[in-house]
Motif scaffolding. Structure first.
Motif, PDB file in Angstrom:
ATOM      1  N   ASN A   1      53.621   4.987  69.655  1.00  0.00           N
ATOM      2  CA  ASN A   1      54.862   5.642  69.226  1.00  0.00           C
ATOM      3  C   ASN A   1      55.039   5.349  67.740  1.00  0.00           C
ATOM      4  O   ASN A   1      54.114   4.875  67.084  1.00  0.00           O
ATOM      5  N   HIS A   2      56.241   5.603  67.239  1.00  0.00           N
ATOM      6  CA  HIS A   2      56.506   5.288  65.837  1.00  0.00           C
ATOM      7  C   HIS A   2      57.923   4.735  65.702  1.00  0.00           C
ATOM      8  O   HIS A   2      58.794   4.952  66.550  1.00  0.00           O
ATOM      9  N   HIS A   3      58.153   4.024  64.613  1.00  0.00           N
ATOM     10  CA  HIS A   3      59.487   3.537  64.292  1.00  0.00           C
ATOM     11  C   HIS A   3      60.346   4.699  63.795  1.00  0.00           C
ATOM     12  O   HIS A   3      59.848   5.808  63.575  1.00  0.00           O
ATOM     13  N   GLY A   4      61.608   4.450  63.612  1.00  0.00           N
ATOM     14  CA  GLY A   4      62.543   5.501  63.223  1.00  0.00           C
ATOM     15  C   GLY A   4      62.156   6.207  61.935  1.00  0.00           C
ATOM     16  O   GLY A   4      61.610   5.612  61.003  1.00  0.00           O
ATOM     17  N   LYS A   5      62.456   7.519  61.877  1.00  0.00           N
ATOM     18  CA  LYS A   5      62.063   8.326  60.727  1.00  0.00           C
ATOM     19  C   LYS A   5      62.826   7.969  59.457  1.00  0.00           C
ATOM     20  O   LYS A   5      62.414   8.344  58.359  1.00  0.00           O
ATOM     21  N   ASP A   6      63.948   7.270  59.615  1.00  0.00           N
ATOM     22  CA  ASP A   6      64.728   6.890  58.434  1.00  0.00           C
ATOM     23  C   ASP A   6      64.369   5.487  57.929  1.00  0.00           C
ATOM     24  O   ASP A   6      65.010   4.957  57.024  1.00  0.00           O
ATOM     25  N   LEU A   7      63.340   4.888  58.535  1.00  0.00           N
ATOM     26  CA  LEU A   7      62.875   3.567  58.119  1.00  0.00           C
ATOM     27  C   LEU A   7      61.563   3.754  57.357  1.00  0.00           C
ATOM     28  O   LEU A   7      60.518   3.986  57.959  1.00  0.00           O
ATOM     29  N   PHE A   8      61.623   3.670  56.031  1.00  0.00           N
ATOM     30  CA  PHE A   8      60.466   3.978  55.211  1.00  0.00           C
ATOM     31  C   PHE A   8      59.609   2.730  55.002  1.00  0.00           C
ATOM     32  O   PHE A   8      60.081   1.731  54.439  1.00  0.00           O
TER      33      PHE A   8
ATOM     34  N   LYS B   1      57.365   8.035  52.894  1.00  0.00           N
ATOM     35  CA  LYS B   1      58.509   8.699  53.538  1.00  0.00           C
ATOM     36  C   LYS B   1      58.228   9.040  54.997  1.00  0.00           C
ATOM     37  O   LYS B   1      59.068   9.618  55.683  1.00  0.00           O
ATOM     38  N   GLY B   2      57.013   8.709  55.455  1.00  0.00           N
ATOM     39  CA  GLY B   2      56.671   8.942  56.848  1.00  0.00           C
ATOM     40  C   GLY B   2      56.924   7.725  57.709  1.00  0.00           C
ATOM     41  O   GLY B   2      56.754   6.586  57.262  1.00  0.00           O
ATOM     42  N   SER B   3      57.344   7.939  58.925  1.00  0.00           N
ATOM     43  CA  SER B   3      57.639   6.808  59.814  1.00  0.00           C
ATOM     44  C   SER B   3      56.388   5.971  60.047  1.00  0.00           C
ATOM     45  O   SER B   3      55.257   6.460  59.977  1.00  0.00           O
ATOM     46  N   LEU B   4      56.611   4.686  60.342  1.00  0.00           N
ATOM     47  CA  LEU B   4      55.510   3.754  60.574  1.00  0.00           C
ATOM     48  C   LEU B   4      55.043   3.857  62.016  1.00  0.00           C
ATOM     49  O   LEU B   4      55.818   3.700  62.954  1.00  0.00           O
ATOM     50  N   TYR B   5      53.748   4.129  62.196  1.00  0.00           N
ATOM     51  CA  TYR B   5      53.191   4.252  63.536  1.00  0.00           C
ATOM     52  C   TYR B   5      52.925   2.873  64.141  1.00  0.00           C
ATOM     53  O   TYR B   5      52.486   1.945  63.447  1.00  0.00           O
ATOM     54  N   LYS B   6      53.148   2.778  65.445  1.00  0.00           N
ATOM     55  CA  LYS B   6      52.822   1.580  66.202  1.00  0.00           C
ATOM     56  C   LYS B   6      51.408   1.741  66.756  1.00  0.00           C
ATOM     57  O   LYS B   6      51.165   2.574  67.630  1.00  0.00           O
TER      58      LYS B   6
END
Length: 555
Positions: A437-444, A460-465
């Motif tokens: 999954n990924h972390h929130g889109k507003d967390l750069f 500016k892209g969300s961080l992938y897990k």
């Protein structure tokens, strides 16, 4: 059956040609060849699918026009390329002639040399067609289908790609031979034989149109030089024939361009030719490779049953597969390829169909690619297309993945679509990844090199897990957001099948403006293709040069 022996050598830029020919039985009947045209990608202006079509044709109702295959030229590199391509052109003319096609030799400005030649007299004897288009005697710079689109290369310098010293020496040699160094051509290159009993010689639009009409010819194959100038623009060229209703098709591997890599878009000479061919396929007419004609006419010569390639065209082939609608890679990746990759690589961009998920138009391009760059998001495929991709990867060829490639060919939570096949293991198999999954889109996330302190930039892209990665993965960059564990954001791995892979979860549209990302992605691609990478300064230089030169492209 096609069976001939060719012996040729070059002495002082003149070819001595000896051919021993054995009769070629006629094939006859309706034949087939794979032609190519490019059509717009729905929803992505300026992007195109390259679509292959099986086209029926009959050699008896087909003409082959050989455009400006002169014996000399003011550009010595152009001369060398013509000398290299001429034996294949001669073989093409011979096998088509033997199977009933009409052969028209069109070495412009050389009619005085052929004034008494039977093939020239034959062309002059054809009655003027009653339906001559009013502009068929003039050069054509553009047809309506091209007007809304920019021309792909800057050829305002004439397109000469010679070394300056060698070019000067060549001009002196031409002068010593009594030739005009700016227009030294006097005849068609002698390697290409002109049949005195059947062929035609003409550089006249009205004459060639009348020849076609007198024989009821609608299908025209056109080859020769130079694609961006004479092949397109002559009165008998692609634009005039296409706009006046002839089914004209460029033989794209038996042509060349006048393009200087020191001009915009600053790509390899042969990449410049590819860009012009793209323009032809999009806005003028179909193209075909010569092997399709030889195969249809049952040539048994092995070298004729594969497309022709110039000996100096040593570019590795990168195929780019794009089928995602969240990060605009349908625009960012082709732009990146134009600016940075086509200086050293042959690039084929393949877009997923936004309306039909069963197939990816033009996916056959991966068959001879050296590396595959994947930017696909949750796009299951028809069985044949997925098998083609799986075959490429499992054959041990290089794969580059960007952002959503970690979940390229599977839907969420095991969801199924009728008739489509998924590959949920692609991430683990191709990249040694573990996307969940990924972390929130507003967390750069901030991006940093492994083992170094300090960040390189903020994406500016969300961080992938993605942790944990498969054993053997070598992490290059990490991503971090406050209060969460660090995650790998770029890595390489040697797969179990022996192939090399690179993956990065970067790829947001803003990432492409970052010099670090440009160097990371570009050098990963170059490594995958087996060519040297570039320095950060070189990427910056290319970006500035490309942007400055783009304003000079004409419409």
């Amino acid at each position: 059956m096609y069976n001939r022996l060719i012996f040729h050598c070059v002495h002082c830029a003149r070819c001595l040609f000896l051919a021993i020919s054995i009769a070629i039985p006629s094939v006859g009947g309706e034949l087939e060849m794979q032609t190519t045209r490019q059509i717009p990608v729905a929803g992505f202006p300026g992007q195109f699918h390259r679509v292959r079509t099986t086209a029926p044709w009959q050699s008896e109702s087909t003409a082959l026009i050989l455009c400006d295959v002169w014996d000399s030229h003011h550009c010595v590199n152009a001369v060398r390329r013509v000398q290299e391509i001429a034996p294949r052109l001669e073989a093409m003319a011979e096998i088509m002639r033997a199977n009933g096609a009409t052969i028209i030799h069109a070495p412009s400005d050389c009619m005085t040399f052929y004034a008494s030649h039977p093939a020239r007299l034959r062309a002059q004897s054809i009655p003027k067609a009653a339906n001559l288009p009013k502009d068929i005697s003039t050069w054509c710079d553009q047809i309506p289908s091209e007007k809304a689109f920019p021309y792909p290369i800057d050829q305002s310098d004439g397109g000469e790609d010679d070394d300056p010293i060698e070019h000067q020496q060549w001009a002196l040699k031409l002068t010593s031979e009594g030739r005009n160094p700016r227009a030294p051509w006097q005849q068609q290159i002698p390697i290409i034989q002109i049949d005195r009993e059947r062929d035609f010689v003409s550089d006249s639009g009205p004459e060639i149109w009348s020849i076609l009409e007198s024989k009821g010819i609608k299908q025209v194959l056109l080859c020769g030089v130079h694609t961006n100038m004479c092949v397109l623009g002559r009165p008998f060229g692609l634009r005039q024939l296409a706009s006046h209703g002839k089914n004209v098709c460029l033989i794209r591997d038996l042509t060349d361009t006048m393009y200087n890599p020191e001009s915009w878009p600053y790509v390899d000479h042969f990449s410049g030719t590819d860009l012009v061919i793209d323009h032809v396929e999009r806005h003028v007419c179909h193209t075909v490779t010569s092997d399709q004609v030889f195969i249809a006419l049952q040539s048994k010569v092995p070298t004729n049953r594969v497309p022709f390639r110039f000996s100096k065209d040593r570019r590795p082939h990168l195929a780019i597969l794009i089928a995602e609608d969240e990060y605009d890679t349908a625009n960012t990746i082709p732009q990146f390829a134009s600016t940075h990759l086509q200086t050293q690589l042959k690039v084929s961009v393949i877009h997923g169909d936004t309306k039909n998920r069963d197939t990816i138009p033009g996916l056959q391009a991966i068959d001879d690619a050296d590396a595959l760059l994947v930017s696909v998001r949750r796009h299951p495929l028809g069985a044949k297309d997925l098998e083609r991709i799986q075959g490429f990867v499992k054959a041990g060829r290089s794969v580059i993945g960007i952002r959503t490639a970690s979940h390229a060919f599977s839907l969420r939570d095991g969801k199924q679509l009728d008739g489509l096949v998924q590959w949920p293991e692609f991430d683990a198999y191709a990249f040694g990844g573990n996307y969940t999954n990924h972390h929130g889109k507003d967390l750069f996330p901030t991006v940093s090199r492994v083992g170094e302190t300090g960040s390189l930039f903020s994406s500016k892209g969300s961080l992938y897990k993605v942790s944990p990665l498969k054993q053997g993965a070598r992490v290059i960059l990490n991503g971090k957001i406050e209060g969460q564990p660090e995650e790998p954001i770029a890595w390489t791995i040697v797969r179990a099948d022996g192939g090399w892979s690179f993956y990065t979860s970067l790829g947001h549209s803003s990432d492409f403006a970052e010099p670090v990302f440009q160097e990371l992605l570009g050098n990963a691609v170059f490594k995958a293709c087996g060519v040297p990478g570039l320095t950060t300064d070189r990427y910056a230089e290319q970006q500035l040069r490309y942007s400055a030169g783009k304003g000079r492209q004409r419409k």
